[in-house]
Write an enzyme that holds these catalytic residues in place. Structure first.
Site, PDB file in Angstrom:
ATOM      1  N   ARG A  15       0.832  -1.206   0.000  1.00 49.29           N
ATOM      2  CA  ARG A  15       0.000   0.000   0.000  1.00 49.29           C
ATOM      3  C   ARG A  15       0.876   1.271   0.000  1.00 49.29           C
ATOM      4  O   ARG A  15       1.014   1.932  -1.030  1.00 49.29           O
ATOM      5  CB  ARG A  15      -0.950  -0.041   1.215  1.00 49.29           C
ATOM      6  N   ASP A  16       1.517   1.556   1.109  1.00 49.25           N
ATOM      7  CA  ASP A  16       2.314   2.792   1.186  1.00 49.25           C
ATOM      8  C   ASP A  16       3.440   2.735   0.162  1.00 49.25           C
ATOM      9  O   ASP A  16       3.788   3.740  -0.464  1.00 49.25           O
ATOM     10  CB  ASP A  16       2.889   2.948   2.599  1.00 49.25           C
ATOM     11  N   HIS A 207       5.450   4.549  12.607  1.00 49.49           N
ATOM     12  CA  HIS A 207       5.434   4.478  11.133  1.00 49.49           C
ATOM     13  C   HIS A 207       6.450   5.515  10.649  1.00 49.49           C
ATOM     14  O   HIS A 207       6.172   6.705  10.625  1.00 49.49           O
ATOM     15  CB  HIS A 207       4.016   4.796  10.670  1.00 49.49           C
ATOM     16  N   HIS A 209       9.011   6.964   7.800  1.00 48.21           N
ATOM     17  CA  HIS A 209       9.618   7.055   6.465  1.00 48.21           C
ATOM     18  C   HIS A 209      11.089   7.383   6.677  1.00 48.21           C
ATOM     19  O   HIS A 209      11.477   7.955   7.696  1.00 48.21           O
ATOM     20  CB  HIS A 209       8.899   8.119   5.629  1.00 48.21           C
ATOM     21  N   CYS A 240       4.938   9.455  -0.440  1.00 44.17           N
ATOM     22  CA  CYS A 240       3.547   9.835  -0.223  1.00 44.17           C
ATOM     23  C   CYS A 240       3.168  10.806  -1.327  1.00 44.17           C
ATOM     24  O   CYS A 240       3.875  11.787  -1.560  1.00 44.17           O
ATOM     25  CB  CYS A 240       3.351  10.483   1.137  1.00 44.17           C
ATOM     26  N   ASN A 249       9.053   4.119   3.211  1.00 41.85           N
ATOM     27  CA  ASN A 249       9.127   3.724   4.619  1.00 41.85           C
ATOM     28  C   ASN A 249      10.478   3.082   4.845  1.00 41.85           C
ATOM     29  O   ASN A 249      11.126   2.615   3.917  1.00 41.85           O
ATOM     30  CB  ASN A 249       8.051   2.685   4.930  1.00 41.85           C
TER      31      ASN A 249
HETATM   32  P1  HMG Z   1     -12.896  14.672  -2.126  1.00 42.30           P
HETATM   33  O1  HMG Z   1     -12.550  15.025  -3.537  1.00 42.30           O
HETATM   34  O2  HMG Z   1     -12.890  15.758  -1.120  1.00 42.30           O
HETATM   35  O3  HMG Z   1     -14.262  13.912  -1.927  1.00 42.30           O
HETATM   36  O4  HMG Z   1     -11.884  13.538  -1.677  1.00 42.30           O
HETATM   37  P2  HMG Z   1     -15.460  13.558  -2.839  1.00 42.30           P
HETATM   38  O5  HMG Z   1     -16.412  12.881  -1.905  1.00 42.30           O
HETATM   39  O6  HMG Z   1     -15.902  14.781  -3.587  1.00 42.30           O
HETATM   40  O7  HMG Z   1     -14.910  12.470  -3.870  1.00 42.30           O
HETATM   41  C1  HMG Z   1     -14.226  12.762  -5.053  1.00 42.30           C
HETATM   42  C2  HMG Z   1     -14.440  11.647  -6.047  1.00 42.30           C
HETATM   43  O8  HMG Z   1     -13.893  10.430  -5.520  1.00 42.30           O
HETATM   44  C3  HMG Z   1     -15.911  11.343  -6.290  1.00 42.30           C
HETATM   45  O9  HMG Z   1     -15.998  10.827  -7.611  1.00 42.30           O
HETATM   46  C4  HMG Z   1     -16.212  10.243  -5.316  1.00 42.30           C
HETATM   47  O10 HMG Z   1     -17.262   9.421  -5.715  1.00 42.30           O
HETATM   48  C5  HMG Z   1     -14.923   9.451  -5.327  1.00 42.30           C
HETATM   49  P3  HMG Z   1     -16.728  11.665  -8.755  1.00 42.30           P
HETATM   50  O11 HMG Z   1     -18.098  11.942  -8.234  1.00 42.30           O
HETATM   51  O12 HMG Z   1     -15.918  12.936  -8.902  1.00 42.30           O
HETATM   52  O13 HMG Z   1     -16.669  10.755  -9.957  1.00 42.30           O
HETATM   53  N1  HMG Z   1     -14.659   8.789  -4.039  1.00 42.30           N
HETATM   54  C6  HMG Z   1     -14.227   7.525  -3.935  1.00 42.30           C
HETATM   55  N2  HMG Z   1     -13.976   6.578  -4.849  1.00 42.30           N
HETATM   56  C7  HMG Z   1     -13.555   5.375  -4.381  1.00 42.30           C
HETATM   57  N3  HMG Z   1     -13.370   5.109  -3.057  1.00 42.30           N
HETATM   58  C8  HMG Z   1     -13.613   6.038  -2.132  1.00 42.30           C
HETATM   59  C9  HMG Z   1     -14.066   7.305  -2.566  1.00 42.30           C
HETATM   60  N4  HMG Z   1     -14.389   8.430  -1.903  1.00 42.30           N
HETATM   61  C10 HMG Z   1     -14.754   9.329  -2.822  1.00 42.30           C
HETATM   62  N5  HMG Z   1     -13.410   5.757  -0.842  1.00 42.30           N
HETATM   63  C11 HMG Z   1     -11.102  11.747  -0.287  1.00 42.30           C
HETATM   64  C12 HMG Z   1     -11.851  13.071  -0.333  1.00 42.30           C
HETATM   65  C13 HMG Z   1     -10.831  11.413   1.159  1.00 42.30           C
HETATM   66  C14 HMG Z   1     -11.974  10.657  -0.914  1.00 42.30           C
HETATM   67  C15 HMG Z   1      -9.791  11.893  -1.095  1.00 42.30           C
HETATM   68  O14 HMG Z   1      -9.113  13.012  -0.608  1.00 42.30           O
HETATM   69  C16 HMG Z   1      -8.907  10.699  -0.998  1.00 42.30           C
HETATM   70  O15 HMG Z   1      -9.225   9.618  -1.470  1.00 42.30           O
HETATM   71  N6  HMG Z   1      -7.701  10.862  -0.371  1.00 42.30           N
HETATM   72  C17 HMG Z   1      -6.803   9.773  -0.184  1.00 42.30           C
HETATM   73  C18 HMG Z   1      -5.391  10.268  -0.259  1.00 42.30           C
HETATM   74  C19 HMG Z   1      -4.468   9.125  -0.017  1.00 42.30           C
HETATM   75  O16 HMG Z   1      -4.790   7.976  -0.235  1.00 42.30           O
HETATM   76  N7  HMG Z   1      -3.249   9.424   0.468  1.00 42.30           N
HETATM   77  C20 HMG Z   1      -2.281   8.429   0.735  1.00 42.30           C
HETATM   78  C21 HMG Z   1      -2.633   7.553   1.886  1.00 42.30           C
HETATM   79  S1  HMG Z   1      -2.302   8.314   3.470  1.00 42.30           S
HETATM   80  C22 HMG Z   1      -0.619   8.045   3.687  1.00 42.30           C
HETATM   81  O17 HMG Z   1       0.047   7.564   2.823  1.00 42.30           O
HETATM   82  C23 HMG Z   1      -0.039   8.387   5.011  1.00 42.30           C
HETATM   83  C24 HMG Z   1       0.262   7.155   5.882  1.00 42.30           C
HETATM   84  O18 HMG Z   1       1.140   6.268   5.216  1.00 42.30           O
HETATM   85  C25 HMG Z   1       0.890   7.602   7.185  1.00 42.30           C
HETATM   86  C26 HMG Z   1       2.072   8.555   6.931  1.00 42.30           C
HETATM   87  O19 HMG Z   1       3.090   8.150   6.373  1.00 42.30           O
HETATM   88  O20 HMG Z   1       1.890   9.715   7.269  1.00 42.30           O
HETATM   89  C27 HMG Z   1      -1.019   6.394   6.212  1.00 42.30           C
HETATM   90 MG    MG Z   2       3.274   6.483   5.148  1.00 46.90          MG
END
Ligand code: HMG
Ligand code: MG
Length: 302
Positions: A15-16, A207, A209, A240, A249
């Protein structure tokens, strides 16, 4: 020094590690990666992310990955779930653990999940309730706990505030994440010690990086604070998408080598993990970022 005798590794490579790859990694490769890491003894693995494919196209095949992997009993297969839609996808595809993810910095929260910290917690209320009703494990990840690419320093109070909110949501585990790898050992010890004043240390994960090469030192500092769950990514894969310049990571191979050398059990097989690290690096055309992986491969080839 009194370190924990046993550590749980949460393998986050699938995933990450992969989420930031520009070229789409074939679903079959993702599935093989998960299966092989589980075969190497990973007790918990982040297999997929049910996020918006508009935001993270690489994770668009989350359902297929979850459906395609072989399940080994006792292993926890986790998936990221930023909202109820994500949760529904994760549950429909058999996730054992779902992960809500917030941030200790407002700026990062906006960039990563498009809302403020307070809005994110509101959004997580239903996700947490539905996860509990479904009987799956609930984990929370708190990004930028040691520094933010947009805001710079992040006060410990901000981290503690989000930790408390996540605890109130009923999280079984909370990850204190160094998204951009800027933390240093004394700071990490301080943050982990303050966090474990309010949450049982068994529920806290580190966690890290490795962007600034501090991750192993930060794990030792966390071990000193009694933390026994660590996230790592085979071959040090990753970055990220919303933290420019962040590298992967800490590599699982490097963590295993260090912990086993310290007499700490992980239940993972270092040699198998090294092979997997080289295999996935070859698959995606990247240099293997694990120092231990490279050293052991060079030694075998000599
Ligand atoms: P948004 O644009 O504010 O929300 O995104 P929305 O509700 O308007 O959704 C936008 C579009 O996405 C829409 O589609 C939704 O239907 C669709 P459209 O109508 O435009 O065709 N949608 C989805 N599709 C599939 N699955 C879903 C989903 N939700 C909405 N669950 C949202 C808000 C939270 C969805 C967006 O910002 C997002 O997906 N962000 C994820 C970002 C991400 O994955 N980042 C990396 C992971 S975190 C990380 O790596 C950190 C970590 O490792 C710890 C660290 O290192 O710090 C964990
Ligand atoms: Mg991370």
């Amino acid at each position: 020094m009194d370190f924990p005798k046993k550590v749980t590794i949460v393998e986050v490579g699938p995933r990450d590690g992969l989420q930031n790859e520009k070229e789409f990694v074939p679903t079959a490769t993702k599935i093989e990666l998960v299966n092989r890491l589980v075969d190497a003894g990973a007790p918990k693995i982040e297999a997929a992310s049910f996020v918006s494919p508009k935001w993270v196209p690489q994770m668009a095949d989350a359902a297929e990955v979850m459906q395609g992997i072989e399940r080994k009993s006792g292993v926890v297969y986790a998936a990221l779930t930023p909202n109820v839609r994500g949760l529904e996808g994760a549950l429909a595809n058999g996730a054992d653990e779902v992960v809500i993810f917030g941030a200790a910095s407002e700026a990062f929260s906006q960039k990563n999940i498009n809302c403020s910290i307070a809005e994110s917690i509101e959004r997580f209320v239903d996700v947490a309730r539905l996860a509990k009703e479904a009987g799956v494990l609930l984990r929370a990840s708190i990004s930028t706990s040691f520094g933010c690419p947009y805001q710079g320093e992040v006060p410990i109070e901000s981290v503690l505030d989000v930790v408390k909110r996540m605890q109130d949501l009923g999280c079984d585990e909370i990850d204190i994440a160094d998204t951009i790898g800027v933390g240093t050992a004394a700071q990490v010890y301080e943050v982990m010690s303050r966090v474990t004043d309010i949450v049982a240390k068994e529920k806290i994960a580190g966690h890290f990086h490795d962007t600034y090469g501090q991750a192993l030192a930060n794990i030792v500092a966390s071990l000193q604070a009694g933390i026994s769950i660590y996230h790592s990514s085979v071959a040090g894969l990753g970055g990220c998408p919303y933290a420019k310049g962040a590298t992967g990571n800490v590599a699982t191979e490097d963590v295993l080598y260090m912990l086993h050398g310290m007499g700490i059990e992980t239940g993972m097989d270092l040699d198998k993990t090294v092979q997997i690290g080289q295999w996935i690096s070859d698959q995606i055309g990247r240099q293997n970022a694990s120092r231990v992986g490279r050293a052991l491969i060079a030694k075998c080839a000599a």
